[in-house]
Write an enzyme that holds these catalytic residues in place. Structure first.
Site, mmCIF file in Angstrom:
data_model
loop_
_atom_site.group_PDB
_atom_site.id
_atom_site.type_symbol
_atom_site.label_atom_id
_atom_site.label_comp_id
_atom_site.label_asym_id
_atom_site.label_seq_id
_atom_site.Cartn_x
_atom_site.Cartn_y
_atom_site.Cartn_z
ATOM 1 C CG MET A 178 26.506 33.565 5.405
ATOM 2 S SD MET A 178 27.593 32.956 4.126
ATOM 3 C CE MET A 178 29.168 33.570 4.698
ATOM 4 N N GLY A 227 28.713 42.572 15.783
ATOM 5 C CA GLY A 227 28.313 43.273 14.550
ATOM 6 C C GLY A 227 26.946 42.802 14.080
ATOM 7 C CG HIS A 228 26.327 38.780 12.685
ATOM 8 N ND1 HIS A 228 27.423 38.019 13.025
ATOM 9 C CD2 HIS A 228 26.280 38.773 11.326
ATOM 10 C CE1 HIS A 228 27.994 37.556 11.925
ATOM 11 N NE2 HIS A 228 27.339 38.003 10.882
ATOM 12 C CD GLN A 266 26.770 40.717 1.285
ATOM 13 O OE1 GLN A 266 27.156 39.609 0.965
ATOM 14 N NE2 GLN A 266 26.531 41.046 2.545
ATOM 15 C CB SER A 289 31.863 34.702 10.970
ATOM 16 O OG SER A 289 30.636 35.364 11.150
HETATM 17 P P1 AMP Z 1 27.743 37.379 7.305
HETATM 18 O O1 AMP Z 1 27.203 36.503 8.385
HETATM 19 O O2 AMP Z 1 29.199 37.538 7.321
HETATM 20 O O3 AMP Z 1 27.190 36.994 5.950
HETATM 21 O O4 AMP Z 1 27.167 38.837 7.594
HETATM 22 C C1 AMP Z 1 25.794 39.069 7.744
HETATM 23 C C2 AMP Z 1 25.549 40.553 7.745
HETATM 24 O O5 AMP Z 1 26.275 41.159 8.813
HETATM 25 C C3 AMP Z 1 26.030 41.241 6.460
HETATM 26 O O6 AMP Z 1 25.097 42.264 6.126
HETATM 27 C C4 AMP Z 1 27.360 41.817 6.867
HETATM 28 O O7 AMP Z 1 27.723 42.949 6.117
HETATM 29 C C5 AMP Z 1 27.086 42.178 8.306
HETATM 30 N N1 AMP Z 1 28.326 42.285 9.100
HETATM 31 C C6 AMP Z 1 29.397 41.441 9.089
HETATM 32 N N2 AMP Z 1 30.358 41.903 9.912
HETATM 33 C C7 AMP Z 1 29.891 43.067 10.448
HETATM 34 C C8 AMP Z 1 30.424 44.022 11.367
HETATM 35 N N3 AMP Z 1 31.642 43.891 11.905
HETATM 36 N N4 AMP Z 1 29.659 45.092 11.699
HETATM 37 C C9 AMP Z 1 28.422 45.248 11.155
HETATM 38 N N5 AMP Z 1 27.879 44.385 10.283
HETATM 39 C C10 AMP Z 1 28.588 43.304 9.933
#
Ligand code: AMP
Length: 282
Positions: A27, A33-34, A151, A184
């Site tokens: 998103m 992390g991303h 998820q 985020s």
């Molecule tokens: P989001 O943008 O929050 O929807 O996350 C996109 C992807 O990144 C999802 O698969 C999340 O589980 C993953 N994600 C979010 N935060 C982290 C993190 N700290 N470390 C690894 N993956 C993450």
């Protein structure tokens, strides 16, 4: 790096790639992390595409959809330097043309409690957008983070049930130096709230410590975790010990199969921020 805004262009790009393609759905408001997903995708595929789409159907009416951060320029620069071949940034109207959905999503049982209980309709929205993205991009592999453990389980169950030919690449959680899981939503936190947010990882460490010392009663571990979070002024949505993969309740904690999961809310000057985290026990 191509920046693609329409479904047709994305399909056309996909048709030009002969090797394996990995999709990293996000998103936006990208953090380290991303970017670790991009590295996992690149290790498994010839081309990685990142989708950036703040999916309206996974937010409840009182949630932070409107104020969710959308720093597109910075996100595109991060994708380029992390080696993405293409970034998919569809508008809301591209993903959800103005007509009633033809199919309702009924989510697997693993979606029932925890986030599913705290956020009614959330996983139906997640499944809807993930299925659309998989159909648009037709990737060989897709990454999902352990950070959003439920998820990950829900998407795995959907992909298996609908026999989608996409491999799920599971990505470990990237943490800040103190242990706070990157999110985020962390950008909403000031110094005081960051301290409060650290109570989530503190609670998970407490659970891990108790399990390591032989505590097998899930209720005892759950109330200890909740107390750690409440002690720092965090409103607890849940502090739970569940079976890994199924997220079923456990009568006794057996460390090789258990995961501790927490979610909480804290108030900031600009509104409430909801954070979640989890950790396997043992
Ligand atoms: P989001 O943008 O929050 O929807 O996350 C996109 C992807 O990144 C999802 O698969 C999340 O589980 C993953 N994600 C979010 N935060 C982290 C993190 N700290 N470390 C690894 N993956 C993450």
């Amino acid at each position: 790096m191509l920046v693609i805004e329409t479904v047709d262009e994305m399909r056309a790009w996909r048709g030009t790639v002969s090797g394996r393609v990995a999709l990293v759905p996000t998103m936006g408001a990208l953090h380290a992390g991303h970017l670790s997903h991009l590295a996992v995708g690149r290790a498994s595929a010839d081309a990685v595409t990142v989708s950036i789409f703040v999916n309206p159907t996974q937010f409840g009416p009182t949630e932070d959809f409107q104020r969710y951060p959308r720093p597109l320029e910075a996100d595109l620069a991060a994708c380029a330097s992390a080696g993405a071949a293409a970034v998919f940034v569809p508008g809301d109207g591209e993903m959800y043309p103005a007509r009633a959905p033809a199919v309702e999503m009924t989510v697997p049982s693993v979606a029932a409690g925890l986030e599913g209980a705290a956020r009614p309709g959330h996983f139906a929205g997640v499944c809807r957008v993930v299925l659309k993205l998989l159909n648009i991009v037709q990737p060989d592999a897709v990454t999902f983070g352990q950070k959003d453990y439920q998820q990950l389980c829900v998407v795995r169950a959907m992909i298996a049930d609908l026999m989608l030919p996409t491999e799920v690449l599971e990505v470990p959680t990237t943490r800040e130096a103190g242990g706070l899981a990157m999110s985020s939503r962390n950008r909403y936190l000031g110094e005081r709230e960051r301290e409060q947010a650290l109570s989530l990882i503190a609670a998970l460490r407490r659970a891990e410590g108790m399990a390591a010392e032989g505590e097998t009663d899930p209720a005892a571990i759950e109330s200890a975790m909740a107390a750690v979070m409440q002690g720092r002024g965090v409103a607890v949505d849940y502090a739970a010990v569940r079976a890994a993969g199924t997220l079923l309740e456990m009568e006794r904690v057996t460390s090789s199969r258990a995961v501790a999961l927490v979610a909480g809310r804290l108030s900031t000057e600009t509104g409430e921020v909801r954070l979640l985290d989890n950790r396997p026990l043992g």
